[in-house]
Write a protein that holds these residues in place. Structure first.
Motif, PDB file in Angstrom:
ATOM      1  N   SER A   1     -16.704  31.560   0.689  1.00 15.56           N
ATOM      2  CA  SER A   1     -16.172  32.604   1.546  1.00 15.56           C
ATOM      3  C   SER A   1     -16.015  32.038   2.949  1.00 15.56           C
ATOM      4  CB  SER A   1     -17.083  33.837   1.560  1.00 15.56           C
ATOM      5  OG  SER A   1     -18.317  33.547   2.189  1.00 15.56           O
ATOM      6  N   PHE A   2     -15.203  32.713   3.742  1.00 16.34           N
ATOM      7  CA  PHE A   2     -14.978  32.257   5.112  1.00 16.34           C
ATOM      8  C   PHE A   2     -14.613  33.450   5.977  1.00 16.34           C
ATOM      9  CE2 PHE A   2     -11.041  31.876   2.727  1.00 16.34           C
ATOM     10  CZ  PHE A   2     -10.065  32.385   3.584  1.00 16.34           C
ATOM     11  N   ASP A   3     -14.751  33.264   7.283  1.00 12.33           N
ATOM     12  CA  ASP A   3     -14.428  34.324   8.233  1.00 12.33           C
ATOM     13  C   ASP A   3     -12.919  34.541   8.276  1.00 12.33           C
ATOM     14  OD1 ASP A   3     -17.094  34.645   8.930  1.00 12.33           O
ATOM     15  OD2 ASP A   3     -16.978  33.200  10.566  1.00 12.33           O
ATOM     16  N   GLN A   4     -12.534  35.789   8.324  1.00 14.01           N
ATOM     17  CA  GLN A   4     -11.117  36.139   8.340  1.00 14.01           C
ATOM     18  C   GLN A   4     -10.923  37.349   9.244  1.00 14.01           C
ATOM     19  OE1 GLN A   4      -9.173  38.247   4.828  1.00 14.01           O
ATOM     20  NE2 GLN A   4      -8.431  36.155   4.499  1.00 14.01           N
ATOM     21  N   GLU A   5      -9.734  37.464   9.822  1.00 10.70           N
ATOM     22  CA  GLU A   5      -9.336  38.684  10.525  1.00 10.70           C
ATOM     23  C   GLU A   5      -8.196  39.317   9.755  1.00 10.70           C
ATOM     24  OE1 GLU A   5      -8.420  38.021  14.617  1.00 10.70           O
ATOM     25  OE2 GLU A   5     -10.525  38.224  15.220  1.00 10.70           O
ATOM     26  N   LEU A   6      -8.319  40.614   9.536  1.00 15.71           N
ATOM     27  CA  LEU A   6      -7.351  41.371   8.747  1.00 15.71           C
ATOM     28  C   LEU A   6      -6.798  42.503   9.603  1.00 15.71           C
ATOM     29  CD1 LEU A   6      -6.079  42.282   5.971  1.00 15.71           C
ATOM     30  CD2 LEU A   6      -8.214  43.518   5.571  1.00 15.71           C
ATOM     31  N   THR A   7      -5.488  42.716   9.534  1.00  9.16           N
ATOM     32  CA  THR A   7      -4.862  43.778  10.309  1.00  9.16           C
ATOM     33  C   THR A   7      -4.968  45.109   9.576  1.00  9.16           C
ATOM     34  OG1 THR A   7      -3.281  42.208  11.250  1.00  9.16           O
ATOM     35  CG2 THR A   7      -2.756  44.544  11.460  1.00  9.16           C
ATOM     36  N   ALA A   8      -5.590  46.083  10.242  1.00  7.55           N
ATOM     37  CA  ALA A   8      -5.671  47.434   9.701  1.00  7.55           C
ATOM     38  C   ALA A   8      -4.414  48.214  10.099  1.00  7.55           C
ATOM     39  CB  ALA A   8      -6.918  48.140  10.230  1.00  7.55           C
TER      40      ALA A   8
ATOM     41  N   PRO B   1       0.149  45.729   8.816  1.00 11.49           N
ATOM     42  CA  PRO B   1      -1.104  45.967   8.093  1.00 11.49           C
ATOM     43  C   PRO B   1      -1.198  45.094   6.852  1.00 11.49           C
ATOM     44  CG  PRO B   1      -0.054  48.043   8.707  1.00 11.49           C
ATOM     45  CD  PRO B   1       0.936  46.970   9.003  1.00 11.49           C
ATOM     46  N   GLY B   2      -2.381  44.496   6.647  1.00  6.28           N
ATOM     47  CA  GLY B   2      -2.588  43.604   5.522  1.00  6.28           C
ATOM     48  C   GLY B   2      -2.449  42.142   5.854  1.00  6.28           C
ATOM     49  N   ALA B   3      -1.887  41.815   7.016  1.00  8.36           N
ATOM     50  CA  ALA B   3      -1.729  40.412   7.400  1.00  8.36           C
ATOM     51  C   ALA B   3      -3.083  39.817   7.780  1.00  8.36           C
ATOM     52  CB  ALA B   3      -0.757  40.283   8.561  1.00  8.36           C
ATOM     53  N   ILE B   4      -3.247  38.529   7.500  1.00  5.09           N
ATOM     54  CA  ILE B   4      -4.485  37.821   7.833  1.00  5.09           C
ATOM     55  C   ILE B   4      -4.179  36.668   8.773  1.00  5.09           C
ATOM     56  CG2 ILE B   4      -5.648  38.477   5.687  1.00  5.09           C
ATOM     57  CD1 ILE B   4      -4.902  35.728   4.546  1.00  5.09           C
ATOM     58  N   ASP B   5      -5.207  36.178   9.456  1.00  3.17           N
ATOM     59  CA  ASP B   5      -5.012  35.104  10.421  1.00  3.17           C
ATOM     60  C   ASP B   5      -4.784  33.770   9.721  1.00  3.17           C
ATOM     61  OD1 ASP B   5      -7.742  35.450   9.596  1.00  3.17           O
ATOM     62  OD2 ASP B   5      -8.321  33.940  11.049  1.00  3.17           O
TER      63      ASP B   5
END
Length: 420
Positions: free
Chosen positions: A69-76, A191-195
């Motif tokens: 697993s890894f750190d992620q940012e997700l658009t709400a 929404p749903g996009a990740i870094d």
């Protein structure tokens, strides 16, 4: 660091850096790929190694199951970025199935993510039936189109955008310079996009080679009339000729980013105007992508793939529901059934134009649902009315599912452009 656990006499524990190569080989075996990796591929992937985030199951010193697993940012919905625990590299060797190895690794990882304060966990499921039992639900879908270029009806004399913009072919180093800012703009609205981290851009432009079959693609950039970069695409073209020296080439899009309709229109028209190209494969797009509507004959774009994509597991119900915006106003009491003691309970959601609040409550529940169903609803794609009809959620008050849809659903569908 949590101690190693045992499942059926097998050690389930974090992987050390010295074991990383063996772990990689186990991943390749689990995904039915050749388990022999080049040194370049091993070293390229080693850059992502983070102690404690790579897990393995070891039987007599041999790695037989993998998890990372890894750190992620997700658009709400609404553009807020939330902290996510992104799960990937999940395999169990066919010799060690049905021994609880995945369950052991998943429990360890989700507990750590909850302790870190992550709002959700995410993954892209290779197989559908596996992850619902861990509280994940399909939150976005992906569609792929194949365009029959001669049938599309586009102007064969097209020589560039009519809006004053321009398209240029660029090199990988230009993409690494211009791409991150463009993708950040997409993440603020999708929404749903990740870094995408720096290593993503290196891997996807060939600066770091982790795939022995890598071939440099073409890169096209769209600039508006003011000179601002608003779109970018990476694509391949095959070499296929028919009888009578007729070109039958296909352009296959690896990824295409447009932050304005003008950019999307220009890039698709460009791809359909390349000499010798008679088919364009779109790559992964949102199910409600503009693409077919940009063609004079939308039937020229045939859907060749429609499938679930990003799965979401809610780790913090209150923060997740407060992070997003809502297209309606109202109050809804949800009973969320947990699966592992980490998440669940009864919550009162108050949503409106000024934001939302979500708090634990003792009020009677209006809608009862599982974590997987909440994950599927959270980004606005799934319908509570549809889930209720399928017996996946239960109304405790008549009309609760319709009320949930009025609050949670969005006018455009969420989309995750990336595989991880």
């Amino acid at each position: 660091m949590a101690p190693a656990s045992r499942a059926d006499g097998i050690d389930v524990r974090p992987v050390t850096e010295a074991e990383f190569t063996d772990w990689l080989r186990a991943v390749s075996t689990g995904f039915l790929r050749v388990p022999v990796l080049s040194e370049e591929e091993i070293e390229g992937r080693r850059e992502r190694f983070v102690a404690g985030r790579y897990l393995g199951a070891f039987d007599g010193g041999r790695c037989v199951a993998t998890f990372r697993s890894f750190d992620q940012e997700l658009t709400a919905v609404g553009g807020a970025r939330v902290r996510a625990d992104a799960v990937s590299g999940v395999t169990v060797h066919p010799t060690h199935r049905r021994r609880g190895l995945l369950s052991s690794m998943m429990a360890r990882d989700l507990a750590a993510a909850k302790d870190r304060g992550d709002v959700v966990a995410t993954l892209i499921a290779a197989e559908y039936p596996i992850y619902g039992r861990y509280g994940f639900g399909p939150a976005t879908w992906t569609a792929e189109w194949t365009i029959d270029v001669p049938r599309a009806g586009l102007d064969p004399r097209w020589a560039g955008p009519a809006d004053g913009g321009r398209i240029d072919l660029v090199e990988g180093e230009d993409v690494r310079r211009l791409g991150p800012g463009l993708h950040a703009r997409l993440c603020r609205r999708q929404p749903g996009a990740i870094d995408r981290d720096e290593l993503w851009w290196k891997w996807n432009t060939g600066a770091v080679r982790v795939d022995p079959t890598w071939k440099d693609p073409f890169f096209a950039v769209y600039r508006s009339a003011s000179g601002e970069v608003e779109g970018m695409a990476a694509y391949d073209v095959d070499d296929n000729w028919g009888d009578g020296k007729q070109p039958l080439n296909t352009a296959t899009v690896r990824w295409l980013t447009g932050v304005t309709p003008a950019a999307e229109r220009a890039l698709w028209q460009y791809l359909c105007s390349i000499d010798w190209v008679v088919r364009v494969k779109s790559g992964s797009r949102a199910p409600d992508d503009l693409l077919p509507l940009l063609l004079p004959d939308p039937r020229a774009a045939a859907i060749t793939t429609l499938a679930d994509w990003l799965w979401v597991r809610i780790l913090d119900v209150e923060r997740a529901l407060e992070a997003r915006t809502y297209e309606g106003e109202g109050t809804l009491v949800l009973e969320v059934a947990g699966v592992d003691g980490l998440t669940g309970g009864r919550y009162r959601l108050q949503a409106g134009a000024e934001g939302a609040s979500c708090t634990p409550t003792r009020q009677s529940a209006e809608l009862v649902l599982g974590l997987g169903e909440l994950g599927a609803l959270w980004l606005g794609d799934e319908s509570a009315v549809r889930l209720a009809a399928a017996g996946r959620v239960r109304e405790e008050r008549a009309g609760a599912a319709r009320k949930a849809d009025a609050l949670l659903r969005t006018s455009r569908r969420p989309w995750c452009p990336d595989l991880f």
